[in-house]
Write a protein that holds these residues in place. Structure first.
Motif, PDB file in Angstrom:
ATOM      1  N   HIS A  83       0.843  -1.208   0.000  1.00 18.66           N
ATOM      2  CA  HIS A  83       0.000   0.000   0.000  1.00 18.66           C
ATOM      3  C   HIS A  83       0.878   1.257   0.000  1.00 18.66           C
ATOM      4  O   HIS A  83       0.551   2.253  -0.649  1.00 18.66           O
ATOM      5  CB  HIS A  83      -0.954  -0.009   1.194  1.00 18.66           C
ATOM      6  CG  HIS A  83      -2.052  -1.014   1.051  1.00 18.66           C
ATOM      7  ND1 HIS A  83      -3.161  -0.795   0.267  1.00 18.66           N
ATOM      8  CD2 HIS A  83      -2.186  -2.255   1.584  1.00 18.66           C
ATOM      9  CE1 HIS A  83      -3.951  -1.858   0.329  1.00 18.66           C
ATOM     10  NE2 HIS A  83      -3.380  -2.753   1.104  1.00 18.66           N
ATOM     11  N   TYR A  84       1.994   1.194   0.725  1.00 23.95           N
ATOM     12  CA  TYR A  84       2.941   2.320   0.725  1.00 23.95           C
ATOM     13  C   TYR A  84       3.468   2.570  -0.686  1.00 23.95           C
ATOM     14  O   TYR A  84       3.498   3.713  -1.155  1.00 23.95           O
ATOM     15  CB  TYR A  84       4.094   2.032   1.693  1.00 23.95           C
ATOM     16  CG  TYR A  84       5.302   2.890   1.440  1.00 23.95           C
ATOM     17  CD1 TYR A  84       5.312   4.229   1.812  1.00 23.95           C
ATOM     18  CD2 TYR A  84       6.425   2.384   0.795  1.00 23.95           C
ATOM     19  CE1 TYR A  84       6.418   5.034   1.564  1.00 23.95           C
ATOM     20  CE2 TYR A  84       7.525   3.175   0.554  1.00 23.95           C
ATOM     21  CZ  TYR A  84       7.514   4.503   0.932  1.00 23.95           C
ATOM     22  OH  TYR A  84       8.602   5.296   0.675  1.00 23.95           O
ATOM     23  N   ALA A  87       0.940   4.119  -2.915  1.00 25.00           N
ATOM     24  CA  ALA A  87       0.827   5.553  -2.641  1.00 25.00           C
ATOM     25  C   ALA A  87       1.966   6.327  -3.298  1.00 25.00           C
ATOM     26  O   ALA A  87       1.751   7.385  -3.899  1.00 25.00           O
ATOM     27  CB  ALA A  87       0.814   5.812  -1.138  1.00 25.00           C
ATOM     28  N   ILE A 103      -1.961   5.633   1.368  1.00 23.38           N
ATOM     29  CA  ILE A 103      -1.127   5.831   2.575  1.00 23.38           C
ATOM     30  C   ILE A 103      -1.944   5.509   3.821  1.00 23.38           C
ATOM     31  O   ILE A 103      -1.469   4.831   4.731  1.00 23.38           O
ATOM     32  CB  ILE A 103      -0.598   7.281   2.650  1.00 23.38           C
ATOM     33  CG1 ILE A 103       0.595   7.454   1.732  1.00 23.38           C
ATOM     34  CG2 ILE A 103      -0.221   7.676   4.070  1.00 23.38           C
ATOM     35  CD1 ILE A 103       1.886   6.864   2.233  1.00 23.38           C
ATOM     36  N   ASP A 104      -3.173   6.010   3.860  1.00 21.46           N
ATOM     37  CA  ASP A 104      -4.025   5.725   5.022  1.00 21.46           C
ATOM     38  C   ASP A 104      -4.254   4.220   5.173  1.00 21.46           C
ATOM     39  O   ASP A 104      -4.248   3.690   6.287  1.00 21.46           O
ATOM     40  CB  ASP A 104      -5.347   6.485   4.912  1.00 21.46           C
ATOM     41  CG  ASP A 104      -5.176   7.974   5.137  1.00 21.46           C
ATOM     42  OD1 ASP A 104      -4.154   8.389   5.739  1.00 21.46           O
ATOM     43  OD2 ASP A 104      -6.054   8.752   4.691  1.00 21.46           O
ATOM     44  N   LEU A 125       6.084   6.173   5.892  1.00 23.68           N
ATOM     45  CA  LEU A 125       4.658   6.490   5.763  1.00 23.68           C
ATOM     46  C   LEU A 125       4.377   7.927   6.192  1.00 23.68           C
ATOM     47  O   LEU A 125       3.662   8.664   5.498  1.00 23.68           O
ATOM     48  CB  LEU A 125       3.807   5.519   6.573  1.00 23.68           C
ATOM     49  CG  LEU A 125       3.657   4.119   5.998  1.00 23.68           C
ATOM     50  CD1 LEU A 125       2.942   3.209   6.989  1.00 23.68           C
ATOM     51  CD2 LEU A 125       2.935   4.150   4.664  1.00 23.68           C
ATOM     52  N   GLU A 128       5.992  10.301   3.511  1.00 21.30           N
ATOM     53  CA  GLU A 128       5.237  10.315   2.249  1.00 21.30           C
ATOM     54  C   GLU A 128       3.874  10.990   2.428  1.00 21.30           C
ATOM     55  O   GLU A 128       3.438  11.754   1.582  1.00 21.30           O
ATOM     56  CB  GLU A 128       5.066   8.885   1.734  1.00 21.30           C
ATOM     57  CG  GLU A 128       4.526   8.793   0.329  1.00 21.30           C
ATOM     58  CD  GLU A 128       5.530   9.181  -0.745  1.00 21.30           C
ATOM     59  OE1 GLU A 128       5.077   9.584  -1.837  1.00 21.30           O
ATOM     60  OE2 GLU A 128       6.740   9.092  -0.525  1.00 21.30           O
ATOM     61  N   LYS A 129       3.214  10.713   3.558  1.00 17.56           N
ATOM     62  CA  LYS A 129       1.900  11.309   3.791  1.00 17.56           C
ATOM     63  C   LYS A 129       2.002  12.830   3.888  1.00 17.56           C
ATOM     64  O   LYS A 129       1.189  13.553   3.306  1.00 17.56           O
ATOM     65  CB  LYS A 129       1.246  10.749   5.056  1.00 17.56           C
ATOM     66  CG  LYS A 129      -0.166  11.277   5.256  1.00 17.56           C
ATOM     67  CD  LYS A 129      -0.896  10.597   6.390  1.00 17.56           C
ATOM     68  CE  LYS A 129      -2.319  11.121   6.472  1.00 17.56           C
ATOM     69  NZ  LYS A 129      -3.090  10.447   7.504  1.00 17.56           N
TER      70      LYS A 129
END
Length: 180
Positions: A83-84, A87, A103-104, A125, A128-129
């Motif tokens: 998932h990372y 994103a 990211i969430d 995370l 990146e977020k």
């Protein structure tokens, strides 16, 4: 470990090693060959698909990188790292709303994998977020994410570097004066 498992691991390890030389296009193309060999042996390996995504990303082929990430998620939908990477690739494609959702999801999935080496991922995370929120123009949210990341990962070199960069951006030069 049987011969196929050993060959799979060997090919994947060589691909990762070549990927570390990401400034060298020929090394990246060779890494692609090795990860393809690994996938020919074990096509359902989410980890191998992520290495393939990283190779494509390093080659600036974001659409192929996204396809590889989607394959990783197809085989291991709870993998936080997948998932990372989804994103990160979506952010490269400037699809920030989708990147933020990915990211969430990575944050949600982080505890599901049970990995013992997830500290690096937690740092990445948050980093990146904050960048994605900044890209969306959500500056207050980005600052809050950044602060939360520093609280959870106070020794993160990436977050500390972002902090220094943010502080430099806030400095203003007064006409006729000096920046302090």
């Amino acid at each position: 470990m049987n011969t196929y498992e050993s060959e799979f691991e060997d090919n994947l390890e060589v691909a990762r090693s070549l990927l570390a030389q990401s400034e060298d296009a020929s090394a990246l193309l060779e890494a692609s060959d090795f990860v393809n060999r690994a996938l020919a042996i074990q096509s359902d390996s989410a980890s191998a698909w992520l290495v393939k995504a990283q190779v494509h990303s390093a080659l600036d082929d974001d659409f192929a990188a996204l396809a590889a990430v989607e394959m990783a998620l197809h085989y291991h939908s709870t993998m936080a790292e997948a998932h990372y990477w989804r994103a990160a690739v979506l952010a490269d494609l400037e699809r920030y709303d989708e990147a933020l959702a990915a990211i969430d999801e990575a944050f949600v999935r982080l505890g599901c994998t049970g990995g013992v080496d997830d500290d690096w991922l937690l740092e990445d995370l948050y980093y990146e977020k904050a960048l994605i929120e900044d890209g969306l123009g959500q500056l207050e949210r980005a600052a809050a994410t950044f602060r939360e990341g520093l609280q959870k990962c106070p020794n993160s070199p990436a977050l500390k570097a972002l902090e220094r960069e943010t502080m430099r951006a806030k400095l203003k030069v007064i006409p006729g004066g000096r920046a302090w």
